[in-house]
Design a protein around this motif. Structure first.
Motif, mmCIF file in Angstrom:
data_model
loop_
_atom_site.group_PDB
_atom_site.id
_atom_site.type_symbol
_atom_site.label_atom_id
_atom_site.label_comp_id
_atom_site.label_asym_id
_atom_site.label_seq_id
_atom_site.Cartn_x
_atom_site.Cartn_y
_atom_site.Cartn_z
ATOM 1 N N GLY A 37 88.741 27.705 20.934
ATOM 2 C CA GLY A 37 87.444 27.788 20.283
ATOM 3 C C GLY A 37 87.335 27.061 18.967
ATOM 4 N N VAL A 38 88.363 26.300 18.591
ATOM 5 C CA VAL A 38 88.386 25.590 17.316
ATOM 6 C C VAL A 38 88.319 24.092 17.581
ATOM 7 C CG1 VAL A 38 89.682 25.146 15.195
ATOM 8 C CG2 VAL A 38 89.717 27.425 16.238
ATOM 9 N N SER A 39 87.424 23.405 16.918
ATOM 10 C CA SER A 39 87.304 21.957 17.080
ATOM 11 C C SER A 39 88.567 21.261 16.595
ATOM 12 C CB SER A 39 86.113 21.424 16.276
ATOM 13 O OG SER A 39 84.907 22.024 16.675
ATOM 14 N N LEU A 40 88.930 20.187 17.265
ATOM 15 C CA LEU A 40 90.007 19.343 16.760
ATOM 16 C C LEU A 40 89.555 18.665 15.469
ATOM 17 C CD1 LEU A 40 91.274 17.592 20.026
ATOM 18 C CD2 LEU A 40 92.026 19.750 19.016
ATOM 19 N N PRO A 41 90.479 18.337 14.578
ATOM 20 C CA PRO A 41 90.083 17.618 13.365
ATOM 21 C C PRO A 41 89.364 16.315 13.706
ATOM 22 C CG PRO A 41 92.351 18.392 13.179
ATOM 23 C CD PRO A 41 91.927 18.633 14.606
ATOM 24 N N LEU A 100 104.856 11.147 27.683
ATOM 25 C CA LEU A 100 104.661 11.925 26.460
ATOM 26 C C LEU A 100 105.176 13.337 26.663
ATOM 27 C CD1 LEU A 100 103.386 12.407 23.644
ATOM 28 C CD2 LEU A 100 101.204 12.802 24.800
ATOM 29 N N ARG A 101 105.988 13.815 25.731
ATOM 30 C CA ARG A 101 106.527 15.168 25.835
ATOM 31 C C ARG A 101 106.350 15.885 24.510
ATOM 32 N NH1 ARG A 101 112.782 16.397 27.440
ATOM 33 N NH2 ARG A 101 113.101 15.694 25.297
ATOM 34 N N LEU A 102 105.914 17.140 24.597
ATOM 35 C CA LEU A 102 105.759 18.009 23.431
ATOM 36 C C LEU A 102 106.738 19.168 23.529
ATOM 37 C CD1 LEU A 102 101.850 18.458 23.322
ATOM 38 C CD2 LEU A 102 103.184 16.803 22.029
ATOM 39 N N GLY A 103 107.478 19.424 22.469
ATOM 40 C CA GLY A 103 108.367 20.582 22.416
ATOM 41 C C GLY A 103 108.413 21.142 21.016
ATOM 42 N N ALA A 104 108.571 22.451 20.879
ATOM 43 C CA ALA A 104 108.611 23.112 19.572
ATOM 44 C C ALA A 104 107.461 22.613 18.690
ATOM 45 C CB ALA A 104 109.965 22.885 18.893
ATOM 46 N N THR A 105 106.289 22.568 19.270
ATOM 47 C CA THR A 105 105.097 22.021 18.611
ATOM 48 C C THR A 105 103.921 22.949 18.881
ATOM 49 O OG1 THR A 105 105.904 19.763 18.961
ATOM 50 C CG2 THR A 105 103.562 20.020 18.483
ATOM 51 N N TYR A 106 103.190 23.310 17.847
ATOM 52 C CA TYR A 106 102.040 24.196 18.045
ATOM 53 C C TYR A 106 100.851 23.687 17.249
ATOM 54 C CZ TYR A 106 102.705 26.512 13.453
ATOM 55 O OH TYR A 106 102.781 26.785 12.111
ATOM 56 N N ASN A 107 99.671 24.158 17.640
ATOM 57 C CA ASN A 107 98.425 23.771 16.963
ATOM 58 C C ASN A 107 98.341 22.260 16.790
ATOM 59 O OD1 ASN A 107 97.510 26.386 16.838
ATOM 60 N ND2 ASN A 107 98.139 26.731 14.722
ATOM 61 N N ASP A 131 82.961 35.353 25.268
ATOM 62 C CA ASP A 131 82.995 36.799 25.066
ATOM 63 C C ASP A 131 83.792 37.157 23.809
ATOM 64 O OD1 ASP A 131 81.570 37.038 27.403
ATOM 65 O OD2 ASP A 131 83.161 38.022 28.539
ATOM 66 N N ARG A 132 84.855 36.432 23.571
ATOM 67 C CA ARG A 132 85.759 36.767 22.460
ATOM 68 C C ARG A 132 85.263 36.248 21.123
ATOM 69 N NH1 ARG A 132 90.422 34.354 20.332
ATOM 70 N NH2 ARG A 132 90.366 32.688 21.889
ATOM 71 N N LEU A 133 84.727 35.010 21.108
ATOM 72 C CA LEU A 133 84.407 34.372 19.832
ATOM 73 C C LEU A 133 82.959 33.942 19.676
ATOM 74 C CD1 LEU A 133 87.552 32.086 19.361
ATOM 75 C CD2 LEU A 133 87.082 34.295 18.277
ATOM 76 N N GLY A 134 82.172 33.990 20.749
ATOM 77 C CA GLY A 134 80.781 33.602 20.653
ATOM 78 C C GLY A 134 80.507 32.207 21.185
ATOM 79 N N ALA A 135 79.220 31.887 21.303
ATOM 80 C CA ALA A 135 78.807 30.639 21.926
ATOM 81 C C ALA A 135 79.280 29.413 21.161
ATOM 82 C CB ALA A 135 77.282 30.610 22.067
ATOM 83 N N GLN A 136 79.352 29.488 19.836
ATOM 84 C CA GLN A 136 79.769 28.320 19.061
ATOM 85 C C GLN A 136 81.193 27.897 19.395
ATOM 86 O OE1 GLN A 136 77.791 26.380 17.011
ATOM 87 N NE2 GLN A 136 79.573 25.013 17.104
ATOM 88 N N ALA A 137 82.038 28.858 19.717
ATOM 89 C CA ALA A 137 83.418 28.519 20.086
ATOM 90 C C ALA A 137 83.453 27.641 21.321
ATOM 91 C CB ALA A 137 84.229 29.796 20.309
ATOM 92 N N VAL A 138 82.568 27.915 22.277
ATOM 93 C CA VAL A 138 82.486 27.084 23.478
ATOM 94 C C VAL A 138 81.997 25.684 23.119
ATOM 95 C CG1 VAL A 138 81.387 26.818 25.729
ATOM 96 C CG2 VAL A 138 82.172 29.074 24.973
ATOM 97 N N ILE A 139 80.980 25.604 22.280
ATOM 98 C CA ILE A 139 80.472 24.309 21.853
ATOM 99 C C ILE A 139 81.552 23.498 21.143
ATOM 100 C CG2 ILE A 139 78.803 23.203 20.299
ATOM 101 C CD1 ILE A 139 76.917 25.585 20.912
ATOM 102 N N ASN A 140 82.387 24.171 20.375
ATOM 103 C CA ASN A 140 83.428 23.486 19.606
ATOM 104 C C ASN A 140 84.413 22.720 20.477
ATOM 105 O OD1 ASN A 140 82.354 24.522 17.239
ATOM 106 N ND2 ASN A 140 83.867 26.173 17.072
ATOM 107 N N VAL A 141 84.637 23.188 21.706
ATOM 108 C CA VAL A 141 85.732 22.624 22.503
ATOM 109 C C VAL A 141 85.254 21.926 23.768
ATOM 110 C CG1 VAL A 141 87.361 24.319 21.605
ATOM 111 C CG2 VAL A 141 86.170 24.792 23.762
ATOM 112 N N THR A 142 83.955 21.796 23.952
ATOM 113 C CA THR A 142 83.428 21.213 25.189
ATOM 114 C C THR A 142 82.483 20.060 24.876
ATOM 115 O OG1 THR A 142 81.622 22.836 25.212
ATOM 116 C CG2 THR A 142 83.588 23.350 26.523
ATOM 117 N N THR A 143 82.219 19.281 25.912
ATOM 118 C CA THR A 143 81.158 18.279 25.840
ATOM 119 C C THR A 143 79.860 18.888 26.368
ATOM 120 O OG1 THR A 143 81.591 17.431 28.063
ATOM 121 C CG2 THR A 143 82.860 16.462 26.241
ATOM 122 N N GLU A 144 78.763 18.228 26.079
ATOM 123 C CA GLU A 144 77.485 18.712 26.595
ATOM 124 C C GLU A 144 77.486 18.714 28.120
ATOM 125 O OE1 GLU A 144 72.674 17.739 26.278
ATOM 126 O OE2 GLU A 144 74.130 16.625 25.063
ATOM 127 N N ALA A 145 78.119 17.697 28.710
ATOM 128 C CA ALA A 145 78.190 17.626 30.168
ATOM 129 C C ALA A 145 78.924 18.824 30.747
ATOM 130 C CB ALA A 145 78.872 16.330 30.593
#
Length: 584
Positions: free
Chosen positions: A109-113, A352-359, A554-568
């Motif tokens: 629910g958090v936008s990428l920088p 590409l491989r990610l390990g011991a990496t978060y956020n 349900d957990r964070l509200g509609a804005q959280a969905v907008i933050n991580v999705t495209t309009e499509a």
């Protein structure tokens, strides 16, 4: 190198309520209602009638106690209700489908920088020599020693549009470093790898980490004091919660015994499975403490039962890097690498491989001419991989351990892969061994995939395949396949998926689910046939369109969905647009 300590960020409703739009998120379209579909050879677990409060006290999500309630359905208020179901081998409905919505960057629910918000520290132009590795790695290392800002970011290395060659694997071992190009198309920033190592990598982020999360100096290990911790539980009672505090990062350990692996349990000791190898560690954060009951930030993905070994809890102190970004690039292996079975696995094998990496995040990246595309391994948590593509694979076309496209493995958890595209891989949306979850694939398309998606081997749990499309999607007992794959996965949810062929089997004392699938149910590949999991609304698209996005709302509200999705995405499915773009 700087490594940071890890911190996380219808009870009787009318049928029309199940198909209504979500009130504050109108971009989700109206779709067909949930309907239980019975197939001649399927065995369905019984959904519950009303359960005593003591049996639902482990849950914090709303329970739908109606006799014919769907596994998950929209209530009259537009939020989800969860029905209790029984695991295979039990007639006692006591589990619910878990909430997957904390998967992704910063816990979902958090936008990428935004790109403009990340300062560009180093700018490189395409070189004229045969090896650009030294200067790209030097630029990454120079950014890695800078101070971080309030977000944990140091800055970006920008590779201008053009072609670059690598003799070695690029590595990012520090927090806050962003590697950015100027486009993932053929006319963007193209990095061609000449790595010659066995199963070499083009780009490696983070480090290796044990599958056992590092204990805090004052670990306070304590046994779980419950006969049965159900799937979907948010509360666990322990022998002693003394010394635990709100905000503690803890590991919930499922500690199986020989009984679980033997004929009374899942019957995989015959495949050389041992109890010590199948202890599973699920990291969570303590959000409340009531005497010796702790409340967690995320549900349990795999039931813990005393008769099968029980479990324990301890405080953890993992060391991982964060706020790393990979974006706007094309990563290529060697186009001369063969595609015949038996092709040696030397050279740029994994992109590409990610390990011991978060956020952290990967966005707008296309890979070509490799075997494995995007891989998360031990310690990869709360990462988002989006708008990514895998094209023109190399190495054996139908050979084992080749062409794994989007792969979660090790103890990777809370990762979101969305808006992804594959052309020509074998196993597209694939899970390795003992992956605890939750992990999510959302709005993804596979074209020309030659084998199945799904959990591949050795009891991985808590994966959501949400609006994926491709060839085969299977959750099954693989028995002696490979080196004894056994039950590949449990608590695998197929939601509004469209694959040509499905296998949905129920592991003993666990479950797999499929809701809204379009495609043909088939027997398992490895006889004898196992009982079916829970299949609902076959051949229909159900509401909500996306389980992950509705749970997030349900957990964070509609804005959280907008933050991580495209309009499509908010308007509906995006497979056509993924196909039209085809990774370019």
């Amino acid at each position: 190198m700087e490594i940071s300590k890890f911190k996380t960020p219808c009870s009787g409703e009318a049928l029309c309520a199940l198909v209504a739009r979500m009130p504050s998120l109108p971009a989700f379209p109206t779709v067909l209602a949930l309907t239980l579909v019975a197939l001649p050879f399927c065995v369905f677990s019984t959904l519950s009638a009303a359960a005593p409060a003591s049996e639902t006290s482990a849950f914090t999500h709303p329970i739908n106690s109606a006799q014919d309630a769907p596994l998950v359905g929209l209530g009259s208020d537009g939020t989800l209700r969860y029905a209790l179901y029984a695991e295979r081998g039990s007639d006692h409905a006591r589990n619910i489908v878990p909430d997957f919505s904390r998967a992704g960057y910063q816990g979902g629910g958090v936008s990428l920088p935004t790109r403009p918000s990340i300062p560009v520290i180093k700018v490189l132009e395409p070189g004229t020599g045969s090896d650009d590795y030294p200067r790209i790695q030097a630029a990454i290392d120079a950014v890695a020693i800078r101070a971080t800002d309030s977000r944990g970011l140091r800055g970006a290395v920008l590779l201008r549009r053009g072609h670059y060659r690598l003799s070695r694997t690029l590595t990012i071992r520090a927090s806050g470093v962003v590697l950015r190009g100027e486009g993932r198309g053929a006319d963007g920033t193209v990095i061609r790898s000449d790595v010659s190592d066995k199963q070499g990598k083009i780009l490696d982020v983070g480090t290796s980490e044990s599958a056992v999360p590092r204990a805090a100096p004052d670990a306070r290990r304590t046994a779980i004091n419950m006969e049965y911790v159900p799937v979907g539980a948010m509360r666990i009672t322990v022998t002693s919660a003394a010394g635990y505090r709100l905000g503690d990062t803890v590991s919930i350990v499922r500690e199986p015994n020989a009984r679980w692996l033997g004929p009374e349990g899942i019957d995989t000791a015959r495949y050389r499975w041992t109890p010590s190898d199948y202890a599973v560690y699920s990291e969570r954060v303590v959000t409340a403490i009531d005497q010796d009951t702790i409340t967690l930030d995320t549900p349990i993905m795999d039931a813990i039962e005393t008769r099968f070994g029980g479990g324990s809890v301890y405080r953890t102190d993992p060391m991982r890097i964060s706020q790393v970004g990979i974006e706007d690039l094309r990563l290529e292996g060697n186009p001369e690498t063969g595609t015949a079975n038996g092709t040696a696995d030397s050279g740029p094998f994994t992109a590409l491989r990610l390990g011991a990496t978060y956020n952290s995040w990967v966005r707008d990246v296309t890979v070509r001419y490799v075997s494995h595309g995007f891989v998360t391994r031990n310690g990869a948590r709360f990462n988002t991989l989006q708008d990514i593509a895998y094209l023109d694979p190399r190495y054996g076309e139908t050979q084992g351990a080749r062409r794994y496209v989007f792969l979660y493995e090790g103890n990777a958890a809370f990762n979101l892969t969305q808006r992804c595209y594959n052309q020509g891989g074998r196993h597209t949306f694939v899970i390795g061994a003992r992956v605890p979850g939750p992990n999510v694939f959302l709005d993804c398309l596979a074209v020309g995939d030659s084998n199945d998606s799904g959990p591949h081997h050795r009891w991985s749990t808590g994966t959501l395949y949400d609006n994926t499309k491709g060839y085969m999607l299977r959750a099954q007992n693989r028995r002696y396949s490979g080196t004894g794959h056994g039950w590949a996965g449990a608590q695998q949810m197929f939601w509004n998926t469209e694959h040509d062929t499905y296998v949905v089997q129920a592991p003993p004392f666990a479950m797999n689910w499929s809701v809204g699938q379009v495609g043909t149910i088939a027997p398992g590949k490895f006889p004898p046939e196992e009982p079916a999991g829970i299949v609902q609304s076959m051949g229909q698209v159900v509401a909500p369109r996306s389980l992950y996005l509705q749970q997030l709302r349900d957990r964070l509200g509609a804005q959280a969905v907008i933050n991580v999705t495209t309009e499509a995405q908010r308007d509906g499915r995006i497979w056509d647009s993924l196909s039209a773009r085809a990774g370019e």
